[in-house]
Scaffold this motif. Structure first.
Motif, PDB file in Angstrom:
ATOM      1  N   ASP A  11     -17.575   8.909   5.783  1.00  0.00           N
ATOM      2  CA  ASP A  11     -16.524   9.521   4.966  1.00  0.00           C
ATOM      3  C   ASP A  11     -15.312   9.904   5.814  1.00  0.00           C
ATOM      4  O   ASP A  11     -14.616  10.861   5.509  1.00  0.00           O
ATOM      5  CB  ASP A  11     -17.117  10.768   4.272  1.00  0.00           C
ATOM      6  N   TRP A  12     -15.061   9.194   6.888  1.00  0.00           N
ATOM      7  CA  TRP A  12     -13.964   9.609   7.758  1.00  0.00           C
ATOM      8  C   TRP A  12     -12.666   8.865   7.448  1.00  0.00           C
ATOM      9  O   TRP A  12     -11.599   9.446   7.406  1.00  0.00           O
ATOM     10  CB  TRP A  12     -14.338   9.418   9.230  1.00  0.00           C
ATOM     11  N   TYR A  13     -12.803   7.555   7.231  1.00  0.00           N
ATOM     12  CA  TYR A  13     -11.599   6.739   7.002  1.00  0.00           C
ATOM     13  C   TYR A  13     -11.480   6.363   5.535  1.00  0.00           C
ATOM     14  O   TYR A  13     -12.483   6.149   4.852  1.00  0.00           O
ATOM     15  CB  TYR A  13     -11.643   5.463   7.840  1.00  0.00           C
ATOM     16  N   ARG A  14     -10.273   6.257   5.084  1.00  0.00           N
ATOM     17  CA  ARG A  14      -9.987   5.685   3.766  1.00  0.00           C
ATOM     18  C   ARG A  14      -9.154   4.424   3.989  1.00  0.00           C
ATOM     19  O   ARG A  14      -8.306   4.399   4.898  1.00  0.00           O
ATOM     20  CB  ARG A  14      -9.188   6.666   2.905  1.00  0.00           C
ATOM     21  N   VAL A  15      -9.388   3.429   3.171  1.00  0.00           N
ATOM     22  CA  VAL A  15      -8.707   2.146   3.308  1.00  0.00           C
ATOM     23  C   VAL A  15      -7.958   1.864   2.014  1.00  0.00           C
ATOM     24  O   VAL A  15      -8.549   1.909   0.935  1.00  0.00           O
ATOM     25  CB  VAL A  15      -9.715   1.010   3.579  1.00  0.00           C
ATOM     26  N   GLN A  16      -6.679   1.587   2.146  1.00  0.00           N
ATOM     27  CA  GLN A  16      -5.850   1.395   0.957  1.00  0.00           C
ATOM     28  C   GLN A  16      -5.036   0.122   1.133  1.00  0.00           C
ATOM     29  O   GLN A  16      -4.177   0.035   2.014  1.00  0.00           O
ATOM     30  CB  GLN A  16      -4.913   2.611   0.874  1.00  0.00           C
ATOM     31  N   ARG A  17      -5.327  -0.890   0.311  1.00  0.00           N
ATOM     32  CA  ARG A  17      -4.595  -2.153   0.432  1.00  0.00           C
ATOM     33  C   ARG A  17      -3.267  -2.065  -0.300  1.00  0.00           C
ATOM     34  O   ARG A  17      -3.231  -1.730  -1.472  1.00  0.00           O
ATOM     35  CB  ARG A  17      -5.438  -3.293  -0.129  1.00  0.00           C
ATOM     36  N   LEU A  18      -2.189  -2.368   0.406  1.00  0.00           N
ATOM     37  CA  LEU A  18      -0.869  -2.397  -0.214  1.00  0.00           C
ATOM     38  C   LEU A  18      -0.514  -3.865  -0.451  1.00  0.00           C
ATOM     39  O   LEU A  18      -1.310  -4.752  -0.183  1.00  0.00           O
ATOM     40  CB  LEU A  18       0.173  -1.728   0.694  1.00  0.00           C
TER      41      LEU A  18
END
Ligand SMILES: [Zn+2]
Ligand SMILES: [Zn+2]
Length: 254
Positions: A11-18
């Motif tokens: 639960d440390w990183y979040r990934v967001q595709r632009l």
């Protein structure tokens, strides 16, 4: 202040595709002012990573697809929040003037001594956190960059723009084909830092004047959300007019 809770390992990183093959990765338990944007750009021949977070949780361990293709891990500059996972990548690039710090990231040199405080977290990394124990691993550059150098991903080309001021070897990456700028900590939509030990306000002004001349449409900064041309010009003009927000939030001493 009570000690923050401990975050889960996954639960440390979040990934967001632009759009445009650009992906934002961020450490969501770090509060916004301290939270570095980690940018990934997919290329035909290889990928580009701009900055790598503070390194308290393995980035490749959490986001394993980063290791599946050739990748150059570039440092917009060498403050701890941007270079903590560079050692996980075989190919590492930064400006010549930051290379000594990437090779020997001592806490004073990376600003960890000043800013890597426990107040930066709303939940602690899985192993807990003590500022006195926090270290950035050495990750000597395999490619040393100068102004005007090109990062070629095969189908996408980024030009290195040297923008000293925040730090001596701060760089931005300019993709002319899409009018996109990865601006590091030179310009972002939040309080800009020009009073670190190696900051230089005169250089910063010249860098801002230079950046203002680029026909930028989209800016992905080192911190805070991305923005467009109008905000870009406003942020630069505010800085040049001396109207930048007054520094950073209060920081407790180490
Ligand atoms: Zn910085
Ligand atoms: Zn930063």
């Amino acid at each position: 202040m009570p000690t923050p809770p401990i975050a889960g390992r996954d639960d440390w990183y979040r990934v967001q595709r632009l759009s445009d093959g650009v992906t934002l990765i961020f450490e969501h338990h770090i509060v916004p002012f301290y939270r570095c944007n980690i940018w990934h750009v997919r290329g035909r021949d290889r990928d580009l990573l701009v900055d790598s977070g503070m390194g308290v949780v393995s980035l490749v361990g959490a986001v394993p697809w980063l290791a599946e293709r050739p990748l150059v891990a570039l440092a917009s500059h060498t403050h701890f929040d941007h270079i903590g996972n560079h050692h996980e990548f075989a190919e590492r690039a930064c400006h010549r003037l930051e290379a000594p710090i990437l090779a020997d990231p001592a806490p004073a040199a990376t600003l960890a001594e000043r800013y890597a405080v426990i107040e930066m977290f709303d939940a602690l990394p899985p192993g807990g956190y003590r500022q006195a124990d926090y270290r950035v691993e050495a990750a000597p550059a395999t490619r040393v960059l100068e102004d005007g150098d090109v990062i070629d991903l095969g189908d996408r080309v980024f030009e290195v723009v040297h923008v000293p001021g925040h730090s001596p070897g701060s760089i931005a990456l300019w993709e002319a084909a899409t009018s996109t700028l990865f601006s590091g900590d030179a310009v972002y939509d939040g309080p800009l830092i020009d009073d670190a030990y190696h900051s230089n306000r005169d250089d910063y002004v010249v860098s801002m004047q230079r950046l203002r001349r680029l026909p930028v449409r989209v800016v992905h900064g080192g911190h805070f959300p991305s923005f467009g041309r109008e905000r870009y010009l406003q942020l630069i003009d505010d800085y040049l007019a001396g109207k930048r927000s007054p520094g950073c939030p209060p920081v407790t001493s180490a």
